[in-house]
Design an enzyme around this catalytic site. Structure first.
Site, PDB file in Angstrom:
ATOM      1  CB  SER A   1     131.552   8.393 -25.723  1.00  0.00           C
ATOM      2  OG  SER A   1     132.307   9.006 -26.713  1.00  0.00           O
TER       3      SER A   1
ATOM      4  CG  ASP B   1     120.617   0.546 -34.568  1.00  0.00           C
ATOM      5  OD1 ASP B   1     119.768   1.273 -34.027  1.00  0.00           O
ATOM      6  OD2 ASP B   1     121.540   0.984 -35.282  1.00  0.00           O
TER       7      ASP B   1
ATOM      8  CE  LYS C   1     133.259  13.145 -27.306  1.00  0.00           C
ATOM      9  NZ  LYS C   1     133.915  12.212 -28.232  1.00  0.00           N
TER      10      LYS C   1
END
Length: 400
Positions: A310, A321, A335
């Protein structure tokens, strides 16, 4: 409020309640009653009401005519069961109906100053099994003898496997000095053990840190709570004052927390970039950005495992990224969805999945998790932390 964890409430106790939610990705919707939805209703069951009422009446007659324990029938409980069953029909792991009594317990356990057994727990959404991830040192659970990797089997004699994790946590919390009966299954010994744990106020830092060899900083974040960003900034400042040249983030067994908190932490780690965004069923998008270009400017690595979930996946996904850190360990939990808690006028509430969240590059990791750059397994029996050592080796290599 379109946040994974709401940050603003009209009443102080509601603010405390929302801040205390244990699982990342919960929104407080703040709806005052069922009437609010009449204009939005799709009327999914409007053509079935007569048939549903007729069938319920038939079932009620069957119970009246044949059920043995007539004196034990609780009509209020049966009515709540209708609503719970309807919501359960969505067959979605994170969607739950709370009766007025359950929701009151949830709010009471999550307001003001918390006391409980002092342990982080996580739930496998495939099996419903709840595991003790970390009993806090010096807290009631650890003092009673509960250990990491114990399976939480029952609370007060009622099995909790498959139950809503928020409600299980609420049952573990309570007034300081009261006791709660906890039954665990210990896989290493293949046996069930009962504990009577006396609740206490537990103040455990969410951030711990130290300096390793070669001026390598190490910061472990156990969850993203209200106090985490402040503790994190203090840790970074102290490590930088000691001459930190590289940094390891340890997010293993971090089950998540508040969206605001993880974004505040990322704001320190990254320049002014998109951190994450959410999209609801209508495609409405809300973005979270770092507020300035101040950042940690040293080589970094992030340790993750299957319990990294999460909010901690938002943290990991953003650094991955932007290629700002080497991700080391095993695939994260996966999640990538947001839940809303919607209170109804009779005191009940519905928690349901309302949006997906995405990493800056547009990836939703729900159900798949984040693959590390270096896959390194952890062997608890070896006595060595191979994942941490891999991070140390990586940072020593890039710092040379």
């Amino acid at each position: 409020m379109k946040k994974c964890e709401a940050r603003d409430m009209n009443k102080k106790n509601f603010a405390s309640f929302v801040a205390g939610l244990a699982v990342m990705g919960i929104v407080w919707a703040g709806v005052t009653g069922v009437q609010s939805f009449r204009g939005q209703s799709s009327g999914r069951l409007s053509e079935r009401y007569d048939a549903i009422e007729e069938k319920l009446d038939t079932i009620d007659k069957v119970i009246s005519n044949y059920y043995l324990n007539q004196d034990e029938i609780d009509l209020d409980q049966m009515e709540q069961g209708i609503y719970a069953g309807y919501v359960a029909g969505l067959d979605e792991d994170y969607t739950t109906y709370y009766s007025p009594e359950e929701f009151a317990l949830f709010m009471e356990s999550s307001s003001g100053q918390y006391s409980g057994i002092g342990a982080y727990v996580s739930q496998n959404m495939s099996t419903g099994i709840i595991t003790i991830v970390k009993p806090f040192e010096g807290a009631p659970a650890a003092d009673a003898g509960i250990e990491k990797d114990d399976v939480l089997y029952a609370v007060e004699g009622e099995e909790v496997t498959g139950e809503d994790l928020n409600m299980v946590v609420a049952k573990l919390k309570g007034e300081e000095g009261t006791s709660v009966k906890v039954t665990i299954y210990r896989p290493s010994e293949d046996k069930y053990i009962d504990f009577d744990v006396t609740r206490a106020v537990v103040n455990v830092p969410t951030v711990t840190y130290k300096m390793l060899d070669n001026q390598m900083g190490y910061i472990q974040i156990s969850e993203f709570d209200e106090v985490t960003a402040e503790q994190f900034n203090a840790a970074v400042e102290e490590l930088e004052a000691q001459g930190m040249k590289s940094l390891i983030f340890d997010l293993r067994d971090n089950g998540g927390g508040l969206l605001d908190s993880v974004c505040d932490v990322l704001d320190t780690a990254l320049p002014k970039e998109l951190l994450t965004y959410t999209e609801d069923k209508d495609g409405n998008r809300e973005e979270e950005w770092a507020t300035d270009d101040d950042r940690i400017d040293v080589p970094m690595a992030v340790l993750v495992n299957g319990n990294t979930a999460s909010a901690s996946e938002i943290f990991t996904g953003a650094l991955k990224d932007y290629d700002e850190a080497e991700i080391i360990g095993t695939t994260t939990f996966g999640k990538g969805i947001v839940q809303s808690i919607i209170p109804l006028s009779d005191g009940s509430a519905v928690k349901l999945t309302s949006a997906k969240y995405y990493t800056p590059s547009g990836v939703c990791i729900h159900g798949t998790g984040i693959e590390p750059d270096q896959v390194v397994e952890y062997d608890a029996t070896s006595g060595d932390d191979a994942q941490l050592q891999a991070a140390v080796d990586y940072l020593n290599g890039v710092s040379e």
